[in-house]
Write a protein that holds these residues in place. Structure first.
Motif, mmCIF file in Angstrom:
data_model
loop_
_atom_site.group_PDB
_atom_site.id
_atom_site.type_symbol
_atom_site.label_atom_id
_atom_site.label_comp_id
_atom_site.label_asym_id
_atom_site.label_seq_id
_atom_site.Cartn_x
_atom_site.Cartn_y
_atom_site.Cartn_z
ATOM 1 N N UNK A 83 7.104 -3.121 0.604
ATOM 2 C CA UNK A 83 7.239 -3.576 -0.779
ATOM 3 C C UNK A 83 6.082 -4.524 -1.060
ATOM 4 N N UNK A 84 5.318 -4.231 -2.114
ATOM 5 C CA UNK A 84 4.102 -4.981 -2.389
ATOM 6 C C UNK A 84 4.124 -5.557 -3.799
ATOM 7 N N UNK A 85 3.778 -6.835 -3.929
ATOM 8 C CA UNK A 85 3.484 -7.441 -5.229
ATOM 9 C C UNK A 85 1.969 -7.441 -5.373
ATOM 10 N N UNK A 86 1.462 -6.878 -6.470
ATOM 11 C CA UNK A 86 0.024 -6.668 -6.660
ATOM 12 C C UNK A 86 -0.457 -7.402 -7.899
ATOM 13 N N UNK A 87 -1.618 -8.010 -7.807
ATOM 14 C CA UNK A 87 -2.283 -8.586 -8.974
ATOM 15 C C UNK A 87 -2.488 -7.468 -10.000
ATOM 16 N N UNK A 88 -1.988 -7.620 -11.233
ATOM 17 C CA UNK A 88 -2.101 -6.544 -12.232
ATOM 18 C C UNK A 88 -3.528 -6.033 -12.426
ATOM 19 N N UNK A 89 -4.511 -6.898 -12.267
ATOM 20 C CA UNK A 89 -5.900 -6.488 -12.449
ATOM 21 C C UNK A 89 -6.350 -5.496 -11.380
ATOM 22 N N UNK A 140 -0.604 -2.545 9.021
ATOM 23 C CA UNK A 140 -1.392 -3.781 8.974
ATOM 24 C C UNK A 140 -2.847 -3.508 8.663
ATOM 25 N N UNK A 141 -3.445 -2.511 9.336
ATOM 26 C CA UNK A 141 -4.854 -2.199 9.110
ATOM 27 C C UNK A 141 -5.084 -1.681 7.696
ATOM 28 N N UNK A 142 -4.188 -0.838 7.217
ATOM 29 C CA UNK A 142 -4.373 -0.254 5.889
ATOM 30 C C UNK A 142 -4.204 -1.285 4.778
ATOM 31 N N UNK A 143 -3.190 -2.138 4.899
ATOM 32 C CA UNK A 143 -2.952 -3.128 3.843
ATOM 33 C C UNK A 143 -4.067 -4.160 3.775
ATOM 34 N N UNK A 144 -4.756 -4.388 4.901
ATOM 35 C CA UNK A 144 -5.879 -5.340 4.893
ATOM 36 C C UNK A 144 -7.000 -4.868 3.983
ATOM 37 N N UNK A 145 -7.061 -3.553 3.721
ATOM 38 C CA UNK A 145 -8.132 -3.008 2.878
ATOM 39 C C UNK A 145 -7.713 -2.835 1.421
ATOM 40 N N UNK A 146 -6.466 -3.190 1.091
ATOM 41 C CA UNK A 146 -5.955 -2.990 -0.266
ATOM 42 C C UNK A 146 -6.201 -4.256 -1.094
ATOM 43 N N UNK A 147 -6.887 -4.141 -2.226
ATOM 44 C CA UNK A 147 -7.177 -5.332 -3.028
ATOM 45 C C UNK A 147 -5.955 -5.804 -3.814
ATOM 46 N N UNK A 148 -5.857 -7.112 -4.020
ATOM 47 C CA UNK A 148 -4.890 -7.666 -4.951
ATOM 48 C C UNK A 148 -3.475 -7.856 -4.455
ATOM 49 N N UNK A 149 -3.227 -7.722 -3.144
ATOM 50 C CA UNK A 149 -1.857 -7.921 -2.647
ATOM 51 C C UNK A 149 -1.516 -9.409 -2.694
ATOM 52 N N UNK A 150 -0.457 -9.749 -3.415
ATOM 53 C CA UNK A 150 -0.018 -11.141 -3.534
ATOM 54 C C UNK A 150 1.097 -11.469 -2.534
ATOM 55 N N UNK A 151 1.921 -10.470 -2.245
ATOM 56 C CA UNK A 151 3.068 -10.692 -1.370
ATOM 57 C C UNK A 151 3.537 -9.339 -0.857
ATOM 58 N N UNK A 152 4.077 -9.321 0.352
ATOM 59 C CA UNK A 152 4.571 -8.046 0.896
ATOM 60 C C UNK A 152 5.808 -8.276 1.742
ATOM 61 N N UNK A 153 6.558 -7.201 1.920
ATOM 62 C CA UNK A 153 7.733 -7.221 2.781
ATOM 63 C C UNK A 153 7.838 -5.858 3.444
ATOM 64 N N UNK A 154 8.141 -5.847 4.736
ATOM 65 C CA UNK A 154 8.263 -4.604 5.493
ATOM 66 C C UNK A 154 9.678 -4.507 6.059
ATOM 67 N N UNK A 155 10.324 -3.376 5.822
ATOM 68 C CA UNK A 155 11.626 -3.089 6.416
ATOM 69 C C UNK A 155 11.462 -1.858 7.306
ATOM 70 N N UNK A 156 11.819 -1.974 8.572
ATOM 71 C CA UNK A 156 11.677 -0.875 9.527
ATOM 72 C C UNK A 156 12.971 -0.076 9.575
ATOM 73 N N UNK A 157 12.861 1.230 9.378
ATOM 74 C CA UNK A 157 14.039 2.102 9.422
ATOM 75 C C UNK A 157 14.535 2.239 10.859
ATOM 76 N N UNK A 158 15.844 2.147 11.045
ATOM 77 C CA UNK A 158 16.418 2.247 12.387
ATOM 78 C C UNK A 158 17.394 3.407 12.545
#
Length: 401
Positions: free
Chosen positions: A141-147, A191-209
């Motif tokens: 789940x990602x919160x992104x800068x609208x710009x 982790x590697x992919x999100x590091x290259x995504x611009x404008x991420x303000x906040x994130x949350x990861x839930x792992x399926x079990x």
């Protein structure tokens, strides 16, 4: 090595370089294919970065074309019935589908060819009931800068790790279905992919079990139960075998209804061998096939998700409660700040309140942390979508170890 480092995204045959009526068709015909553009440019730029630019351009081009085309007519009863039949058995032969629907095999094959050529429907691999146990699955789940939102979506869509991308209401802007060959490699890839995504303000990861219900079990109800029963299908490695299955997943993502001869040509093997490998792959329960379609074929439905915290002794009961709902597309136990996620497709938003009331009556201890509605899906199981939900490009999902 991670999937990010080893897997260049590919473009499938569903890219919208196809005959479309009107002025926009000429624009699409003049545009070089995405696959050619990726190959010709990969030597001088990072594949994922360049591919994100290509994906973004293709989505914009498709959106412009859609706005210039005549208003789309309502889906026909034949098309809705055909899609309902393919929900039951995505690779049933046209003779069987025609018999179930009281139509000729020629008619249903022709209608499917029109739907697929327009990007309105496609058959694609989907996680099966054992995927969570055998591979890596998580929800981001990602919160992104609208710009940066559109650029972020294009970058995410170019990455095989993120199979589905939805814009949602609530405290986050995007919800992503993330798949990997294994859980450790998936977390590394995220982790590697999100590091290259611009404008991420906040994130949350839930792992399926633990998976209790998945999208291939959902039914639109467009064909009668008796018709569905006639189409019901049985659902039942060495390094060399794994490579063959990787090729199969990529081919089936581009077109899940390729004939055995066509699959054999992709694998450089006989049609009989292609059939044997495909049957083996699907029988193990890690992957299955499903038929997806453009938004206009489900325009009366709304996609909603609940993220919940449930006391551990009641978790399985809560998961089964959602799995038993006819509108449920996903019920999965997760590990993180919550422990249960459920997605439903409902005709009426009031139904969501009724379901929540019924859940609370049964398990009062449930705490709902998030309630979200999907506003638009930009990618679904590897298919990049335009604003009408049509498939315009393909980025095959990561195959499990």
């Amino acid at each position: 090595m991670s999937a990010i480092a080893t897997m260049t995204p590919t473009i499938g045959a569903t890219v919208r370089d196809r005959a479309v009526a009107g002025e926009g068709a000429d624009d699409m015909a003049r545009s070089p294919s995405l696959e050619h553009r990726v190959r010709s440019t990969s030597s001088r730029t990072t594949p994922t970065v360049f591919f994100a630019d290509v994906v973004h351009a293709r989505m914009q081009q498709s959106d412009r074309l859609a706005f210039r085309m005549p208003e789309t007519t309502e889906p026909s009863e034949i098309d809705l019935a055909l899609l309902g039949a393919l929900e039951i058995n995505p690779r049933a032969d046209w003779t069987a589908i025609g018999a179930a629907l009281d139509l000729s095999a020629t008619t249903v094959a022709r209608r499917w060819a029109v739907l697929r050529a327009a990007g309105d429907a496609w058959v694609t691999p989907s996680p099966g009931h054992l995927f969570v146990a055998e591979a890596g699955c998580a929800f981001a789940y990602l919160a992104i800068d609208p710009a940066h939102l559109e650029t972020a979506i294009a970058v995410l869509a170019a990455c095989p790790t993120f199979a589905t991308i939805s814009r949602v209401t609530g405290e986050y802007d995007l919800m992503l279905d993330c798949f990997g060959a294994s859980l450790p490699s998936l977390l590394e890839d995220i982790g590697a992919a999100l590091a290259a995504v611009p404008g991420i303000l906040r994130k949350e990861i839930l792992v399926a079990t633990r998976l209790h219900r998945h999208g291939t079990q959902w039914r639109s109800g467009t064909i009668a139960p008796a018709q569905a029963r006639t189409l019901q299908q049985e659902r039942t490695a060495s390094a060399g075998r794994r490579q063959v299955e990787v090729q199969l997943v990529e081919a089936l993502t581009r077109d899940g209804r390729l004939t055995w001869e066509q699959l054999g040509a992709v694998l450089e093997r006989s049609a009989q061998t292609a059939r044997r490998h495909t049957t083996s792959l699907l029988s193990r329960g890690i992957l299955t096939l499903r038929c997806d379609r453009a938004r206009r074929y489900d325009s009366s439905r709304r996609e909603a998700s609940f993220i919940m915290s449930v006391p551990a002794p009641r978790l399985e009961e809560a998961a089964r409660f959602f799995a038993e709902q006819p509108s449920c597309r996903l019920s999965v136990e997760v590990f993180g700040s919550a422990n249960l996620a459920a997605t439903l497709w409902v005709q009426d938003l009031v139904e969501l309140q009724r379901i929540e009331v019924a859940l609370m009556s049964r398990i009062p201890e449930v705490a709902v942390r998030q309630r979200t509605l999907s506003m638009r899906t930009d990618k679904r199981l590897g298919h990049v979508l335009d604003h009408e939900g049509r498939s315009v490009a393909v980025v095959p999902m990561v195959f499990p170890s």
